[in-house]
Design an enzyme around this catalytic site. Structure first.
Site, PDB file in Angstrom:
ATOM      1  N   TYR A   3      13.670 -68.550 122.510  1.00 56.11           N
ATOM      2  CA  TYR A   3      12.829 -69.541 123.174  1.00 56.11           C
ATOM      3  C   TYR A   3      13.467 -70.007 124.470  1.00 56.11           C
ATOM      4  O   TYR A   3      14.642 -69.773 124.732  1.00 56.11           O
ATOM      5  CB  TYR A   3      12.567 -70.741 122.255  1.00 56.11           C
ATOM      6  CG  TYR A   3      13.727 -71.710 122.134  1.00 56.11           C
ATOM      7  CD1 TYR A   3      13.753 -72.892 122.870  1.00 56.11           C
ATOM      8  CD2 TYR A   3      14.798 -71.445 121.278  1.00 56.11           C
ATOM      9  CE1 TYR A   3      14.812 -73.787 122.759  1.00 56.11           C
ATOM     10  CE2 TYR A   3      15.850 -72.335 121.161  1.00 56.11           C
ATOM     11  CZ  TYR A   3      15.858 -73.504 121.902  1.00 56.11           C
ATOM     12  OH  TYR A   3      16.910 -74.379 121.798  1.00 56.11           O
ATOM     13  N   LYS A  25      19.865 -67.855 122.802  1.00 51.48           N
ATOM     14  CA  LYS A  25      18.962 -69.003 122.609  1.00 51.48           C
ATOM     15  C   LYS A  25      17.898 -68.619 121.580  1.00 51.48           C
ATOM     16  O   LYS A  25      16.758 -68.297 121.908  1.00 51.48           O
ATOM     17  CB  LYS A  25      18.335 -69.434 123.930  1.00 51.48           C
ATOM     18  CG  LYS A  25      17.783 -70.864 123.899  1.00 51.48           C
ATOM     19  CD  LYS A  25      17.442 -71.336 125.293  1.00 51.48           C
ATOM     20  CE  LYS A  25      16.863 -72.741 125.293  1.00 51.48           C
ATOM     21  NZ  LYS A  25      17.843 -73.778 124.919  1.00 51.48           N
TER      22      LYS A  25
END
Length: 284
Positions: free
Chosen positions: A32, A144
């Site tokens: 994300y 991430k």
């Protein structure tokens, strides 16, 4: 009614249904990004896209759209929601398949995104409080991913204690916060953990490096201890949402007399100046 991005289509939020066997739900198998919007302009979008591509590569996840296509769709998402100052969040999962641990063949990655208003704090110098917490996360914090339960538990521990944030440490080494990078200031120098697998190389972290260079403030990337943190002249955090924010209390200990220190204030001022440039359309 808010508009979301689902794959390459714009839908009303209640229309954006995701399969219950999506691997993002079952395994956290996805990535994300969260991007700030100032006056309708995306901040440091190219840097976010670079990191997204890296995260996908590290997870061997095929991106369903190019960075250029995704950028245009996110701009349109901001426009359709009428966002002035706000935040765009989007994630890409490996897709939906009956549950198995190894990568399934023939699945289509799923992209979902939203945009919402976020009022910018006009004064980051008032500072926040923090606690210390053991860093129990996995060993690839540089990616991430959607795997954030360790961050969530530490953040909740901070809230339960009446603090704003938790500063994490592995043994005696400080790593980062639950959703931010941590800097200390000692003898006029910025010190922060090096960008290895133990921390996320934050976009705002990188931007502060550039600001520090402009201001001729030395930056050192190295391990530092909890004792060094508590003995620092100044402490501040950086993140997309918090920008540059002073930390004035850690546990029972007051930092820098309970106020943002002079170097932190210089960086906050410099960051705010760049935000004004973005609002004028001069930086993206």
């Amino acid at each position: 009614m808010s508009v979301i991005l689902y794959q390459d289509k714009f839908l009303q939020r209640e229309q954006g249904l995701v399969d219950m066997e999506d691997r993002g739900y079952q395994f956290g198998d996805g990535i994300y990004e969260a991007i700030r919007v100032y006056n309708g302009n995306l901040f440091l979008m190219d840097w976010h896209m670079e990191r997204l591509v890296r995260s996908a590569r590290e997870l061997r996840l095929d991106l369903p759209y190019s960075a250029a296509e995704l950028t245009e769709n996110i701009k349109e998402l901001v426009r359709r929601n009428g966002i002035d100052d706000g935040l765009v969040y989007f994630q890409i999962t490996r897709g939906a398949h009956h549950r198995q641990h190894d990568f399934p063949k023939g699945v289509t990655p799923v992209l979902t995104g939203s945009a919402s208003e976020m009022v910018r704090d006009p004064d980051r110098t008032h500072g926040i409080s923090s606690i210390l917490a053991d860093d129990i996360r996995w060993l690839r914090c540089d990616i991430k991913t959607l795997n954030l339960l360790g961050n969530v538990l530490a953040k909740q521990a901070a809230v339960d204690s009446g603090a704003d944030e938790a500063i994490l440490h592995r043994g005696d080494t400080v790593t980062e916060g639950t959703s931010c990078n941590v800097f200390i200031v000692k003898d006029g120098q910025l010190i922060t953990h090096e960008a290895n697998n133990f921390i996320l190389n934050g976009i705002t972290r990188r931007f502060v490096f550039a600001l520090a260079e402009q201001l001729q403030i030395p930056v050192i990337e190295r391990d530092y201890t909890v004792d060094e943190l508590l003995a620092a002249d100044e402490v501040f955090i950086t993140s997309t949402g918090k920008e540059v924010t002073a930390v004035v209390k850690i546990g029972d200990q007051t930092i820098a007399d309970g106020e943002a220190g002079p170097i932190t204030r210089r960086l906050i001022t410099a960051f705010s100046a760049e935000v004004e440039r973005v609002k004028a359309g001069a930086l993206s």
